[in-house]
Design an enzyme around this catalytic site. Sequence first.
Site, PDB file in Angstrom:
ATOM      1  N   SER A   1       0.809  -1.223   0.000  1.00 27.09           N
ATOM      2  CA  SER A   1       0.000   0.000   0.000  1.00 27.09           C
ATOM      3  C   SER A   1       0.841   1.272   0.000  1.00 27.09           C
ATOM      4  O   SER A   1       0.416   2.303  -0.524  1.00 27.09           O
ATOM      5  CB  SER A   1      -0.937   0.006   1.212  1.00 27.09           C
ATOM      6  OG  SER A   1      -0.200  -0.148   2.415  1.00 27.09           O
TER       7      SER A   1
ATOM      8  N   ASN B   1       3.708  -5.719   5.666  1.00 26.06           N
ATOM      9  CA  ASN B   1       2.496  -6.450   6.038  1.00 26.06           C
ATOM     10  C   ASN B   1       2.810  -7.792   6.679  1.00 26.06           C
ATOM     11  O   ASN B   1       2.021  -8.292   7.492  1.00 26.06           O
ATOM     12  CB  ASN B   1       1.585  -6.628   4.819  1.00 26.06           C
ATOM     13  CG  ASN B   1       0.914  -5.337   4.414  1.00 26.06           C
ATOM     14  OD1 ASN B   1       0.362  -4.626   5.246  1.00 26.06           O
ATOM     15  ND2 ASN B   1       0.992  -4.989   3.147  1.00 26.06           N
TER      16      ASN B   1
ATOM     17  N   HIS C   1      -0.114   4.692   7.258  1.00 25.04           N
ATOM     18  CA  HIS C   1       0.080   5.094   5.870  1.00 25.04           C
ATOM     19  C   HIS C   1       0.398   6.589   5.765  1.00 25.04           C
ATOM     20  O   HIS C   1      -0.300   7.406   6.370  1.00 25.04           O
ATOM     21  CB  HIS C   1      -1.173   4.783   5.040  1.00 25.04           C
ATOM     22  CG  HIS C   1      -1.471   3.325   4.945  1.00 25.04           C
ATOM     23  ND1 HIS C   1      -2.320   2.688   5.830  1.00 25.04           N
ATOM     24  CD2 HIS C   1      -1.030   2.384   4.077  1.00 25.04           C
ATOM     25  CE1 HIS C   1      -2.395   1.404   5.506  1.00 25.04           C
ATOM     26  NE2 HIS C   1      -1.612   1.201   4.452  1.00 25.04           N
TER      27      HIS C   1
ATOM     28  N   ASP D   1      -4.763   6.426  10.396  1.00 27.25           N
ATOM     29  CA  ASP D   1      -4.424   5.086  10.891  1.00 27.25           C
ATOM     30  C   ASP D   1      -3.001   4.991  11.425  1.00 27.25           C
ATOM     31  O   ASP D   1      -2.611   3.974  12.000  1.00 27.25           O
ATOM     32  CB  ASP D   1      -4.658   4.032   9.811  1.00 27.25           C
ATOM     33  CG  ASP D   1      -3.768   4.209   8.576  1.00 27.25           C
ATOM     34  OD1 ASP D   1      -2.844   5.056   8.608  1.00 27.25           O
ATOM     35  OD2 ASP D   1      -4.003   3.497   7.584  1.00 27.25           O
TER      36      ASP D   1
ATOM     37  N   GLY E   1      -1.940  -4.190   0.832  1.00 30.29           N
ATOM     38  CA  GLY E   1      -2.118  -5.387   1.639  1.00 30.29           C
ATOM     39  C   GLY E   1      -1.202  -6.535   1.274  1.00 30.29           C
ATOM     40  O   GLY E   1      -1.234  -7.589   1.922  1.00 30.29           O
TER      41      GLY E   1
END
Length: 200
Positions: A28, A94, A178, A175, A65
């Site tokens: 991402s 991830n 990111h 979040d 992801g």
Amino acid sequence: MSKYMFAVWLSIVSATASAEVIVVLGDSISAGYGIEAGKNWVNLIEKKLEAEKFPHRVFNESISGDTSAGGLARIDSTLARHKPQWLLLELGANDGLRGLTPQQMKANLTEIVLRSQKAGAQVLLLGMRLPPNYGKRYIDMFYNIYPALAKEFNLSFVPFILEDVALDKALMQPDRLHPNTAAQPIIAEKIWGYLKPLLK
């Protein structure tokens, strides 16, 4: 087709055929999650290449992801499709966020590097770090994979692409995982500082 039009067409085809290819294989962070279209760091690198008259074309094969296992599953088709001279490898975050074993992550990244080199692509490894709440031991085990790989395979290596971003709330999405749009030029400049000398 007139001789003039044919000459124009031929020059375009020749330029395209001779252009070197850069592929970005990431998650991402490189796919531009939450970023306005055309403003993520990969797009900004493309603009830098164009502005400085580099002939390279960039293909962004990043998927939000994605894990190192996902990258390994599609590396062969990616290499066959684009035949890149450079692979910018930005995977592993991830794996860490899901608590997967660093050993498996290293094995997957190692295989991606080996297959890329076998196909004639040089690898620029883009390092990532985990948030502090994952515990120092696991964070260190996870991060140390990147410099170890760089040393083992003599790879060009960006130690941490979010170095000037991750701890600045103004540059991160809500979040806290990111980077936001304002962070993209900083990331692009960081990576460009390592990439540009390799292309000359």
